[in-house]
Design a protein around this motif. Structure first.
Motif, PDB file in Angstrom:
ATOM      1  N   ASN A 144      -0.991  -3.207 -18.565  1.00 42.15           N
ATOM      2  CA  ASN A 144      -0.785  -2.536 -17.294  1.00 42.15           C
ATOM      3  C   ASN A 144      -1.047  -3.632 -16.263  1.00 42.15           C
ATOM      4  N   PRO A 145       0.011  -4.293 -15.758  1.00 44.81           N
ATOM      5  CA  PRO A 145      -0.195  -5.507 -14.940  1.00 44.81           C
ATOM      6  C   PRO A 145      -1.041  -5.204 -13.707  1.00 44.81           C
ATOM      7  N   ARG A 146      -2.140  -5.921 -13.568  1.00 47.02           N
ATOM      8  CA  ARG A 146      -3.095  -5.648 -12.491  1.00 47.02           C
ATOM      9  C   ARG A 146      -2.901  -6.601 -11.321  1.00 47.02           C
ATOM     10  N   PRO A 147      -2.852  -6.078 -10.104  1.00 46.25           N
ATOM     11  CA  PRO A 147      -2.687  -6.928  -8.928  1.00 46.25           C
ATOM     12  C   PRO A 147      -3.757  -8.023  -8.877  1.00 46.25           C
ATOM     13  N   GLY A 148      -3.305  -9.224  -8.545  1.00 39.80           N
ATOM     14  CA  GLY A 148      -4.254 -10.326  -8.373  1.00 39.80           C
ATOM     15  C   GLY A 148      -4.557 -11.102  -9.640  1.00 39.80           C
ATOM     16  N   THR A 149      -4.166 -10.590 -10.801  1.00 39.77           N
ATOM     17  CA  THR A 149      -4.423 -11.324 -12.041  1.00 39.77           C
ATOM     18  C   THR A 149      -3.221 -12.218 -12.363  1.00 39.77           C
ATOM     19  N   PRO A 150      -3.421 -13.266 -13.163  1.00 36.27           N
ATOM     20  CA  PRO A 150      -2.293 -14.150 -13.500  1.00 36.27           C
ATOM     21  C   PRO A 150      -1.133 -13.402 -14.177  1.00 36.27           C
ATOM     22  N   SER A 186      -8.546  -7.296 -14.537  1.00 36.04           N
ATOM     23  CA  SER A 186      -8.869  -7.143 -13.115  1.00 36.04           C
ATOM     24  C   SER A 186     -10.368  -7.278 -12.871  1.00 36.04           C
ATOM     25  N   GLN A 187     -11.144  -7.405 -13.965  1.00 37.80           N
ATOM     26  CA  GLN A 187     -12.597  -7.482 -13.794  1.00 37.80           C
ATOM     27  C   GLN A 187     -13.119  -8.913 -13.831  1.00 37.80           C
ATOM     28  N   SER A 188     -12.223  -9.870 -14.031  1.00 36.88           N
ATOM     29  CA  SER A 188     -12.640 -11.255 -13.961  1.00 36.88           C
ATOM     30  C   SER A 188     -13.001 -11.579 -12.519  1.00 36.88           C
ATOM     31  N   GLY A 189     -14.111 -12.274 -12.342  1.00 37.04           N
ATOM     32  CA  GLY A 189     -14.514 -12.676 -10.993  1.00 37.04           C
ATOM     33  C   GLY A 189     -13.758 -13.914 -10.532  1.00 37.04           C
ATOM     34  N   LEU A 190     -12.890 -14.444 -11.373  1.00 37.83           N
ATOM     35  CA  LEU A 190     -12.198 -15.691 -11.046  1.00 37.83           C
ATOM     36  C   LEU A 190     -10.851 -15.452 -10.369  1.00 37.83           C
ATOM     37  N   PHE A 191     -10.403 -14.205 -10.315  1.00 38.42           N
ATOM     38  CA  PHE A 191      -9.112 -13.904  -9.679  1.00 38.42           C
ATOM     39  C   PHE A 191      -9.345 -13.124  -8.389  1.00 38.42           C
ATOM     40  N   THR A 192      -8.293 -13.034  -7.573  1.00 37.81           N
ATOM     41  CA  THR A 192      -8.444 -12.305  -6.312  1.00 37.81           C
ATOM     42  C   THR A 192      -8.124 -10.821  -6.505  1.00 37.81           C
ATOM     43  N   SER A 193      -8.712 -10.240  -7.524  1.00 38.44           N
ATOM     44  CA  SER A 193      -8.511  -8.818  -7.800  1.00 38.44           C
ATOM     45  C   SER A 193      -9.363  -7.992  -6.844  1.00 38.44           C
ATOM     46  N   PRO A 194      -8.891  -6.818  -6.469  1.00 39.95           N
ATOM     47  CA  PRO A 194      -9.691  -5.986  -5.548  1.00 39.95           C
ATOM     48  C   PRO A 194     -10.876  -5.292  -6.218  1.00 39.95           C
ATOM     49  N   VAL A 195     -11.049  -5.479  -7.515  1.00 41.47           N
ATOM     50  CA  VAL A 195     -12.145  -4.780  -8.210  1.00 41.47           C
ATOM     51  C   VAL A 195     -13.476  -5.447  -7.893  1.00 41.47           C
ATOM     52  N   ARG A 196     -14.398  -4.681  -7.335  1.00 44.44           N
ATOM     53  CA  ARG A 196     -15.721  -5.233  -6.990  1.00 44.44           C
ATOM     54  C   ARG A 196     -16.728  -4.949  -8.078  1.00 44.44           C
ATOM     55  N   ALA A 223      -8.841   6.128  13.982  1.00 46.68           N
ATOM     56  CA  ALA A 223      -8.624   4.916  13.193  1.00 46.68           C
ATOM     57  C   ALA A 223      -8.219   5.224  11.755  1.00 46.68           C
ATOM     58  N   ALA A 224      -8.076   6.516  11.421  1.00 45.52           N
ATOM     59  CA  ALA A 224      -7.796   6.902  10.040  1.00 45.52           C
ATOM     60  C   ALA A 224      -6.506   6.269   9.521  1.00 45.52           C
ATOM     61  N   GLN A 225      -6.525   5.958   8.208  1.00 46.78           N
ATOM     62  CA  GLN A 225      -5.323   5.501   7.504  1.00 46.78           C
ATOM     63  C   GLN A 225      -4.683   4.261   8.115  1.00 46.78           C
ATOM     64  N   ARG A 226      -5.492   3.339   8.549  1.00 48.81           N
ATOM     65  CA  ARG A 226      -4.887   2.114   9.105  1.00 48.81           C
ATOM     66  C   ARG A 226      -4.447   1.157   8.016  1.00 48.81           C
ATOM     67  N   TRP A 227      -5.100   1.243   6.866  1.00 48.70           N
ATOM     68  CA  TRP A 227      -4.817   0.289   5.800  1.00 48.70           C
ATOM     69  C   TRP A 227      -4.443   1.025   4.517  1.00 48.70           C
ATOM     70  N   CYS A 228      -3.582   0.397   3.728  1.00 49.94           N
ATOM     71  CA  CYS A 228      -3.198   0.976   2.438  1.00 49.94           C
ATOM     72  C   CYS A 228      -4.402   0.870   1.505  1.00 49.94           C
ATOM     73  N   ASP A 229      -4.756   1.969   0.838  1.00 55.42           N
ATOM     74  CA  ASP A 229      -5.961   1.938   0.002  1.00 55.42           C
ATOM     75  C   ASP A 229      -5.736   1.235  -1.333  1.00 55.42           C
ATOM     76  N   ARG A 230      -4.486   0.839  -1.617  1.00 56.13           N
ATOM     77  CA  ARG A 230      -4.252   0.114  -2.868  1.00 56.13           C
ATOM     78  C   ARG A 230      -4.123  -1.397  -2.650  1.00 56.13           C
ATOM     79  N   CYS A 231      -3.285  -1.789  -1.667  1.00 52.12           N
ATOM     80  CA  CYS A 231      -3.036  -3.228  -1.503  1.00 52.12           C
ATOM     81  C   CYS A 231      -3.803  -3.823  -0.327  1.00 52.12           C
TER      82      CYS A 231
END
Ligand code: SF4
Ligand SMILES: [Zn+2]
Ligand SMILES: [Zn+2]
Lengths: 331, 69
Positions: free
Chosen positions: A237-243, A75-85, B9-17
């Motif tokens: 642990n399958p991470r959202p946004g990764t292949p 999830s730390q690759s900058g090449l995927f649309t992962s939410p990790v900043r 405006a609280a909790q408008r978006w899911c904090d995971r997805c």
């Protein structure tokens, strides 16, 4: 008793010689009814060749996210649309993390960065960070900063980093399916330099990337050939946004079979439960693994995900009458 | 948490997805959050700067401040 376990009893338990690839594969293919016997034997091997102590470690991410590499599980690759900043940990927070880790009784603190290899900024942060930890905290410092040059290896030795983690992640034949931005051989190169420097080599990987059972056996054999001081075993642990975000998690029984098989391939290594055990095996799995060949744990949180509370693991060690390795034993 | 300018405006978006909190199914997100820090600000959907340490985490939204766990 299946023949492979009889063979392992003599070869591995009595003589300390690990199973080869074919032997590991036979263990990985054992039917469920023989799994308890395999785990029991792996436990005996661990007690005989490593002893009852458990090495406890905490890890922290010094530089998170934005990595230019494309490891498909990460999830730390900058090449995927992962939410990790991308984010950097400052030195006071790094020292605080080391203190919290030491307070659990852990003897190892591993500093990790999501990079292909360190640049000057990261090496500077390491130099300052390791010095600050050593001045204030009684703990061994390990690092995991990707691929290194010889100069960087030497610099880390000079800083007092005693162990270097660089995972091969998976077997050589499957690696190109998981990573395309660098090769298995490049990773092997770094491991060789680390070994030659005198730092302890820590090298493991992740199971459940889509590799076959045969490739799991191949991986165990390749690790055994490297003969690392420590092998961290992760389960995807399958991470959202990764292949690999939609891959199923490894079945609990397959995970335990792998633990036993890896122990029987490497009787003397520190075999560490790393990421994914909570997802793959649940709370009970930690106990099963510690009674099936595992002799080290990462406590607390991981790099981008959370673990079970350290106190749960420490209580379990107490229940199992497995002492935590003391700092004096590691120096 | 910093104080919110618009509590409504609280909790408008899911904090995971990061999808709208009131549509779609987020049960799996909630379950996953037991072993994950939040990634999206629930107020504005921005991706947060999240730092995980051995005993906790902190997540910062540039607009809505820091939360910890
Ligand atoms: S090199 Fe490390 S941080 Fe970068 S994508 Fe691969 S596993 Fe993730
Ligand atoms: Zn959701
Ligand atoms: Zn916000």
């Amino acid at each position: 008793m299946p023949e492979i376990l009889d063979q392992a009893r003599t070869q591995v338990l009595d003589n300390g010689v690990g199973l080869d690839e074919a032997g590991v594969l036979a263990v990985l293919n054992l039917p469920d009814e023989h799994l308890p016997a395999a785990l029991q034997l792996a436990h005996e091997v661990r007690m005989r060749w490593c002893g009852p102590e458990v090495e406890v470690e905490g890890i922290v991410s010094l530089k998170t996210g934005g990595c230019p590499e494309d490891c498909h599980f990460c999830s730390q690759s900058g090449l995927f649309t992962s939410p990790v900043r991308s984010v950097w940990l400052d030195i006071p927070a790094l020292v605080e993390a080391a203190k919290q880790t030491a307070a659990t009784g852990a003897t190892e603190f591993c500093i990790v960065a999501a990079v292909r290899g360190p640049d000057a900024r990261l090496m500077k942060q390491m130099r300052e960070g390791v010095a600050a930890i050593k001045a204030e905290v009684d703990i061994q410092v390990a690092a995991s900063l990707g691929m290194l040059t010889k100069e960087q290896v030497d610099e880390l030795v000079e800083m007092g980093v005693h162990r270097y983690n660089h995972n091969l992640e998976t077997c050589r034949s499957y690696f190109p399916n998981v990573v395309t931005t660098h090769s298995w051989e490049e990773r092997w190169e770094t491991l060789k330099m680390v070994r030659e420097s005198g730092m302890e080599v820590c090298c493991g990987g992740i199971l459940g990337l889509g590799e076959s059972v045969e490739q799991r056996a191949e991986f165990a054999a390749q690790l055994a050939e490297l003969d690392p001081h420590e092998v961290p075993l992760n389960f995807l642990n399958p991470r959202p946004g990764t292949p690999l975000g939609d891959r199923p998690v490894v079945e609990g029984k397959d995970a335990l079979r792998a633990i036993a098989a890896f122990r029987l391939a490497m009787p003397r290594t520190i075999l560490r439960y790393a990421g994914g055990r909570e997802i793959t095996l649940g709370d009970l799995g930690t106990r099963d693994g510690l009674l099936g060949g595992i002799n080290a744990v990462i406590v607390g949180n991981y790099l981008t995900t959370l673990g079970r509370p350290a106190t749960d693991d420490l209580k379990l060690l107490d229940d199992l009458k497995m002492p935590m390795k003391a700092l004096s034993a590691t120096l | 948490m910093t104080e919110l300018v618009e509590p409504a405006a609280a909790q408008r978006w899911c904090d995971r997805c990061g999808e709208p909190a009131d549509t779609g199914a987020h049960a799996a997100c909630q379950a996953a959050r037991e072993l994950e820090p939040p990634r999206y600000c629930t107020h504005c959907r921005r991706r947060m700067k999240v730092q995980v340490v051995p005993t906790g985490w902190s997540a910062v939204c540039v607009e809505h401040g820091e939360s910890r766990g």
